[in-house]
Design a protein around this motif. Structure first.
Motif, PDB file in Angstrom:
ATOM      1  N   THR A   1      -5.710  -5.496   6.628  1.00  0.00           N
ATOM      2  CA  THR A   1      -4.347  -5.467   6.098  1.00  0.00           C
ATOM      3  C   THR A   1      -4.356  -5.493   4.574  1.00  0.00           C
ATOM      4  O   THR A   1      -3.654  -4.712   3.917  1.00  0.00           O
TER       5      THR A   1
ATOM      6  N   LEU B   1      -2.994  -1.120  12.083  1.00  0.00           N
ATOM      7  CA  LEU B   1      -2.691  -1.949  10.915  1.00  0.00           C
ATOM      8  C   LEU B   1      -2.357  -1.097   9.700  1.00  0.00           C
ATOM      9  O   LEU B   1      -1.427  -1.404   8.946  1.00  0.00           O
TER      10      LEU B   1
ATOM     11  N   VAL C   1       1.179  -1.119   7.659  1.00  0.00           N
ATOM     12  CA  VAL C   1       1.313  -1.319   6.213  1.00  0.00           C
ATOM     13  C   VAL C   1       2.054  -0.150   5.571  1.00  0.00           C
ATOM     14  O   VAL C   1       2.984  -0.341   4.770  1.00  0.00           O
TER      15      VAL C   1
ATOM     16  N   PRO D   1      -0.718 -11.009   9.406  1.00  0.00           N
ATOM     17  CA  PRO D   1      -1.755 -10.620  10.364  1.00  0.00           C
ATOM     18  C   PRO D   1      -1.733 -11.586  11.550  1.00  0.00           C
ATOM     19  O   PRO D   1      -1.125 -12.659  11.492  1.00  0.00           O
TER      20      PRO D   1
END
Length: 217
Positions: free
Chosen positions: A25, A206, A210, A93
């Motif tokens: 992340t 992920l 983002v 996360p």
């Protein structure tokens, strides 16, 4: 440059933040041209797990902020110092720490209680209409942050989804490399290691999370 608040929940999948998820992340945030600051609650973990054997060490006690500092290379602050006005978005996360240290979902299921300090920060972002990303099991916390009917995902685990729905959210099944976006509440969720069998699978979802968070206005 957008600045992202990242809340960690310890260090290690079984009792804290999932390390791969946290690092991937942070990497995705920087690769997208944004910056980040890590935060964590300054309190004791629910318990400490030996990650080699999977056993709980009943004699050990560790601090969530201190353990999270391992991932953040020491550049981390107590979650109480997270000022929503200084950030464009927030990302959490997963790892069992999100369901053990940031809330009590791992123990209490649909009666889960969020950590008061974490809840205050997450609600501040929600009420300011700033985008948020929750990965893996962290959406169990999001169910306590956002209004009834918020759409989110932990993948396709029926028992977990049922618990989250009972808390008032609307669970949407999702593939490992995809995200669920609730545009009304500016919330992006992805299954990550709730489904991932490989670090590449986790990374795909992920990274998409983002990018989706950063793309929101």
């Amino acid at each position: 440059m957008k600045n992202i608040a990242v809340i960690l929940s310890g260090c290690g999948v079984f009792d804290g933040a999932e390390i791969h998820e946290a690092v991937l992340t942070l990497l995705a945030i920087r690769q997208a041209g944004a910056s980040y600051q890590c935060f964590a609650p300054d309190k004791s973990q629910l318990h400490v797990v030996n990650h080699l054997t999977g056993d709980v060490d009943e004699t050990a006690s560790r601090n969530v902020l201190t353990e999270s500092a391992r991932i953040a290379r020491g550049d981390i602050k107590p979650v109480t110092e997270c000022d929503v006005d200084e950030f464009d978005a927030i990302i959490l996360p997963g790892g069992f720490g999100a369901a053990k240290n940031l809330c009590t979902f791992a123990v209490d299921g649909d009666q889960s209680r969020p950590d008061a300090e974490v809840l205050a920060v997450c609600k501040a972002f929600a009420e300011a209409r700033k985008p948020a990303g929750y990965a893996c099991i962290a959406p169990a916390l999001a169910a306590s942050v956002y209004p009834q009917g918020v759409k989110l995902t932990i993948g396709n685990d029926e028992a977990t989804a049922t618990g989250i729905n009972a808390m008032g959210a609307e669970h949407v099944n999702c593939d490992v490399d995809d995200v669920v976006i609730d545009n009304e509440h500016k919330l992006v969720t992805t299954p990550a290691y709730m489904l991932a069998q490989d670090i590449l699978e986790a990374n795909a979802g992920l990274t998409k999370m983002v990018k989706s968070v950063l793309a929101m206005k």
